[in-house]
Design an enzyme around this catalytic site. Structure first.
Site, PDB file in Angstrom:
ATOM      1  CG  HIS A  77      -1.805   1.152   1.367  1.00 48.71           C
ATOM      2  ND1 HIS A  77      -3.127   1.119   0.997  1.00 48.71           N
ATOM      3  CD2 HIS A  77      -1.581   2.420   1.804  1.00 48.71           C
ATOM      4  CE1 HIS A  77      -3.676   2.304   1.213  1.00 48.71           C
ATOM      5  NE2 HIS A  77      -2.755   3.117   1.705  1.00 48.71           N
ATOM      6  CD  GLU A  78       1.545   3.579   3.683  1.00 48.98           C
ATOM      7  OE1 GLU A  78       1.729   4.630   3.035  1.00 48.98           O
ATOM      8  OE2 GLU A  78       0.539   3.382   4.385  1.00 48.98           O
TER       9      GLU A  78
ATOM     10  CG  HIS B 248       0.513   6.263  -0.657  1.00 55.69           C
ATOM     11  ND1 HIS B 248      -0.495   7.026  -1.208  1.00 55.69           N
ATOM     12  CD2 HIS B 248      -0.079   5.560   0.356  1.00 55.69           C
ATOM     13  CE1 HIS B 248      -1.632   6.804  -0.565  1.00 55.69           C
ATOM     14  NE2 HIS B 248      -1.404   5.914   0.389  1.00 55.69           N
TER      15      HIS B 248
ATOM     16  CD  GLU C 251      -5.514   5.392   0.202  1.00 54.22           C
ATOM     17  OE1 GLU C 251      -5.537   4.259   0.741  1.00 54.22           O
ATOM     18  OE2 GLU C 251      -4.674   6.273   0.491  1.00 54.22           O
TER      19      GLU C 251
END
Length: 488
Positions: free
Chosen positions: A258-259, A262, A288
């Site tokens: 997830h990170e 980003h 996101e």
């Protein structure tokens, strides 16, 4: 002779140097700062934030902006800079410094309150931050309600009424879909082999996966924190954080994916435009979309684990005898969770709907800060059919309010919708689909670089989605994805 636009770029770079210095010590605060250092750190962050604000709202900046506009240089970039400048000049430097100090102290208070599951000890900080949020909204101005001004700061052109209409339409469909997915998982009851999954082994595996997606470790790193995040400290310094659970390696892995999503976005922005809208992310909803795309559409897919389960077994021997189909049943497990960051895809957006409703009530004054735990638990019971056992599993679980992030939460669901729509459009290309089928993601990343990352914040979020997918932003791709993976 330098042009007005050249002067603007030079001033933007100077402001970016100050802002990124604040980001560095903010990252340190969340990772390595000793407890006794928080008060001084708050003063440091307040000073740097006010200094960056002064630079970006100076008369020299305004004059150069007006001169560049008159010369009709780079109109799209200047339109974005004008919007940012007008918004920034409505806030006095004193307010910016006060907010920076309040959030620095608030994050420390939240972390301690969460450890003790004691909302009352955090409540005075939330009162202060709520007052600052109302003051900012009043200074920015709004047409509908104060929440609109805060939401627009994170998601350009979004409104409370528009989000409410979207969420009202999604709520019954998501509740039905989540209930069906949870029942399906109960029938299967998939389990992960017992731990421990040593932290050192998780760190090594996570790094291999992040690198395979395209995350550049020459321009970033992964550290440990209470609440995972990605932060940009410079055009070639994009850092990820995660936390570890030795009973389940997938918790940290999906957090890193997830990170890393980003991080890939930040590493893909035009580096020579750092500090300008053309070198910044378009919105949190677009940001996101990148994290959820890599975490969910890639990381929870069959092709990904067909390649990576054998590698995981090299790091965690208890996985050696696990069949891929059984592991995938665990990856696609759906169950109601008290904790948002641990929630699965079918139930996740219900957490966001809850927070959106509470934030609007807090900002309007309908909900008093002291009544937050009770209101949280009642809303959670309504949406999930269960009541959090304590504040740590309820209203204290997220860092966002302590960092002044009122208006932030709706962008998570917008990100889910955008992620599904972008992934569907990307994989309509046969070469990208072929790469995804083999867990080779360079073609997908190249597509995202072209269609999303390179745009910066010059285009609106809706324009980016429309141009990349050929369709208006919509929830249909997300709902179809959830149905196909968890119910169909």
């Amino acid at each position: 002779m330098s042009t007005a636009l050249d002067r603007l770029r030079a001033m933007a770079r100077e402001r970016a140097v100050v802002s990124s210095a604040a980001a560095v010590i903010g990252w340190d605060q969340e990772t390595y700062l000793p407890d006794a250092g928080h008060a001084w750190r708050a003063d440091q962050l307040a000073w740097l934030s006010e200094k960056a604000h002064e630079l970006g709202t100076s008369q020299a900046w305004g004059d150069a902006l007006a001169e560049a506009e008159a010369a009709k240089a780079s109109p799209a970039l200047l339109a974005a800079m004008r919007r940012d400048y007008d918004k920034a000049t409505k806030l006095p430097g004193e307010l910016v410094a006060r907010e920076a100090q309040a959030t620095s102290l608030g994050k420390q208070a939240w972390a301690e309150a969460r450890k003790r599951s004691d909302f009352a000890s955090f409540a005075p900080h939330l009162e202060i931050l709520l007052g600052i949020a109302r003051e900012k909204a009043d200074r920015w101005g709004y047409k509908g309600e104060a929440y609109d001004a805060l939401l627009d700061a994170y998601e350009r052109d979004a409104t409370s009424a528009g989000i409410a209409t979207l969420f009202d339409a999604l709520r019954p469909r998501l509740r039905d879909l989540a209930a069906a997915a949870v029942e399906r998982s109960k029938a299967r009851n998939p389990q992960l082999p017992a731990g421990p999954y040593p932290i050192a082994a998780q760190q090594a595996f996570n790094a291999k996966v992040a690198a395979s997606l395209g995350y550049d470790f020459q321009a970033g790193r992964i550290d440990t924190t209470t609440h995972p995040f990605c932060t940009t400290l410079g055009p070639r310094d994009v850092r990820l954080t995660t936390r570890y659970d030795e009973s389940d390696f997938t918790s940290s892995l999906f957090g890193v994916m997830h990170e890393a999503g980003h991080g890939l976005y930040e590493q893909g922005l035009p580096g020579d435009e750092f500090g300008l809208p053309s070198g910044e992310a378009a919105s949190l909803g677009i940001h996101e979309s990148q994290s959820r795309l890599w975490e969910n559409h890639v990381g929870r897919s069959w092709p990904f684990w067909e390649k990576w389960l054998p590698v995981a077994a090299e790091h965690f021997p208890q996985l050696a005898s696990v069949e891929l189909a059984d592991f995938m049943a665990y990856v696609a497990k759906a169950e109601y969770s008290f904790i948002r960051v641990e929630a699965d895809e079918p139930t996740y957006d219900l957490h966001i709907i809850l927070r959106f409703g509470l934030e609007r009530r807090l900002l309007s004054g309908e909900l008093a800060v002291k009544d937050v735990p009770k209101a949280w638990n009642e809303s959670f019971e309504d949406l999930f059919g269960m009541t959090p056992p304590d504040d740590a599993h309820g209203c204290l679980q997220d860092i966002h309010w302590s960092m002044g992030g009122l208006g932030y939460f709706p962008t998570y669901t917008l990100g889910n919708l955008n992620a599904a729509q972008l992934f569907a459009a990307a994989t309509a290309d046969e070469s990208i689909a072929a790469g995804v089928a083999k867990a080779e993601y360079a073609p997908l990343l190249a597509w995202l670089r072209k269609q999303v990352h390179s745009k910066g914040a010059v285009m609106t979020p809706a324009e980016i989605i429309r141009e990349a997918t050929g369709k208006e932003p919509s929830a249909e791709a997300h709902l179809a994805h959830l149905t196909r993976r968890y119910v169909g």
